[in-house]
Scaffold this active site. Structure first.
Site, mmCIF file in Angstrom:
data_model
loop_
_atom_site.group_PDB
_atom_site.id
_atom_site.type_symbol
_atom_site.label_atom_id
_atom_site.label_comp_id
_atom_site.label_asym_id
_atom_site.label_seq_id
_atom_site.Cartn_x
_atom_site.Cartn_y
_atom_site.Cartn_z
ATOM 1 C CG ASP A 42 25.578 8.002 -19.028
ATOM 2 O OD1 ASP A 42 26.707 7.910 -19.531
ATOM 3 O OD2 ASP A 42 24.975 7.031 -18.538
ATOM 4 C CD GLU A 114 28.338 11.471 -19.686
ATOM 5 O OE1 GLU A 114 28.662 10.330 -20.034
ATOM 6 O OE2 GLU A 114 28.208 11.810 -18.487
#
Length: 368
Positions: A42, A114
């Site tokens: 992320d 992610e």
């Protein structure tokens, strides 16, 4: 697990195959799973997208760049990338998630993307992760309009309708195609006031709604938004037939609105309830509080002690100097003669030094 096809679509070949396997493993399957890699990926994704936008849009300020980035790294965008590289077939899910169709769930696919970015960062460094992200985001960046700051079609359509005071669209699923593991949804978008009715298709209901909203935006009229009252006045000052015509139309609309408001006020005033006639009568009568106060004062006057009042008067007379007492005696007119002075008597006691003068007044009609 056969993963060469996935590495080709990602544009990166892993040196440590275990990192790729962990990135594809959901917590429902086994441990180690991909949640820690998701946390790392992320941050890598945000930094890489921020760098791409910084280099691509040199005239946007910090606020616009932040809004554009937040729209590019959200779940829907990552879900669309996962669909494009067919990530669902490589997921490692537990039996419960497989039965419930977890491989189609946008949240699981976005989280896995992610985790992949985090795994690439650990395997090859930030530059390799940034290049992979740039390759996957290239088709999206090509279609991004900086004026809309990366907003999706549904958001843009909603803002368009709200700016023109039009009811928001309704989305309805009209059909579902394909097998359970590879379904395609068909959604209808309706805007009755603009007479727009379009359909869009996608691998999820949300994606189909976005496709339908995009078509509706393309069909929506592109007229300029209504000008404000101040803008109309400024335009009228510039002169010209169009300005004069627009000014007259605006004045007519305002006059019509004012007439409607006046009619509504007149109607409301007629319908207002009338006050009862007893109101004026009650206003003339004394208030209950005042009547109670007057009664209390009268009762206090009645209960005064005569003995105490007499004592107060005697103390007051003792403090004041004695004054000559004048006594008027009514006598016949013939005997008007002065009477010798006599000592004055006050409260039954003769006061030395004080005299009482007696003046005899004539009596009318006396023959003496």
């Amino acid at each position: 697990m056969e993963v060469p096809g996935l590495e080709t679509r990602l544009g990166y070949k892993f040196s440590a195959a275990k990192l790729l396997q962990q990135a594809l493993t959901h917590r429902s399957h086994s441990a180690p799973h991909n949640e820690r890699l998701e946390f790392l990926g992320d941050s890598v994704l945000n930094c890489a997208v921020a760098h791409l936008l910084f280099e691509r849009y040199t005239k946007l300020d910090e606020g616009d760049l932040s809004r554009l980035r937040s729209n590019l790294v959200k779940q829907q965008t990552l879900y669309e990338i996962a669909q494009r590289i067919e990530l669902a077939q490589y997921l490692r899910l537990g039996e419960g998630e497989l039965k419930s169709g977890g491989f189609r769930r946008p949240s699981i696919l976005a989280d896995t993307m992610e985790a992949l970015f985090g795994a690439i960062f650990l395997d090859g460094g930030f530059d390799r992760a940034r290049l992979t992200i740039a390759k996957l985001y290239h088709p999206i960046l090509e279609t991004v309009d900086p004026q809309t700051l990366g907003k999706d079609a549904k958001t843009l359509l909603q803002e368009y309708l709200q700016g023109r005071k039009i009811a928001l669209p309704t989305y309805n699923v009209v059909a579902t195609h394909g097998a359970a593991h590879n379904q395609e949804f068909e959604v209808e978008c309706l805007i009755p006031k603009l007479e727009i009715r379009v359909t869009g298709a996608g691998a999820s209901r949300r994606a189909a709604e976005q496709a339908a909203a995009k078509k509706a935006l393309e069909l929506a009229p592109k007229e300029a938004p209504k000008k404000t009252k101040r803008a109309r006045k400024d335009n009228a000052k510039e002169g010209g037939p169009e300005a004069v015509k627009e000014g007259r139309e605006a004045a007519a609309r305002e006059a019509k609105e004012a007439a409607k408001e006046a009619a509504v006020k007149e109607t409301s005033s007629k319908e207002a309830p009338k006050e009862p006639k007893e109101a004026s009568k009650e206003a003339r009568e004394p208030a209950p509080d005042e009547a109670r106060e007057e009664g209390r004062r009268v009762r206090l006057e009645l209960v005064k002690d005569p003995a105490k009042e007499a004592a107060k008067e005697s103390v007051k007379d003792a403090k004041e100097p004695a004054a000559p007492a004048v006594v008027a005696e009514v006598v016949p007119a013939a005997s008007q003669e002065a009477t010798p002075a006599e000592p004055a008597v006050v409260n039954g006691t003769a006061t030395p030094g004080a005299t009482a003068s007696v003046v005899k007044l004539p009596v009318k009609g006396s023959s003496r």
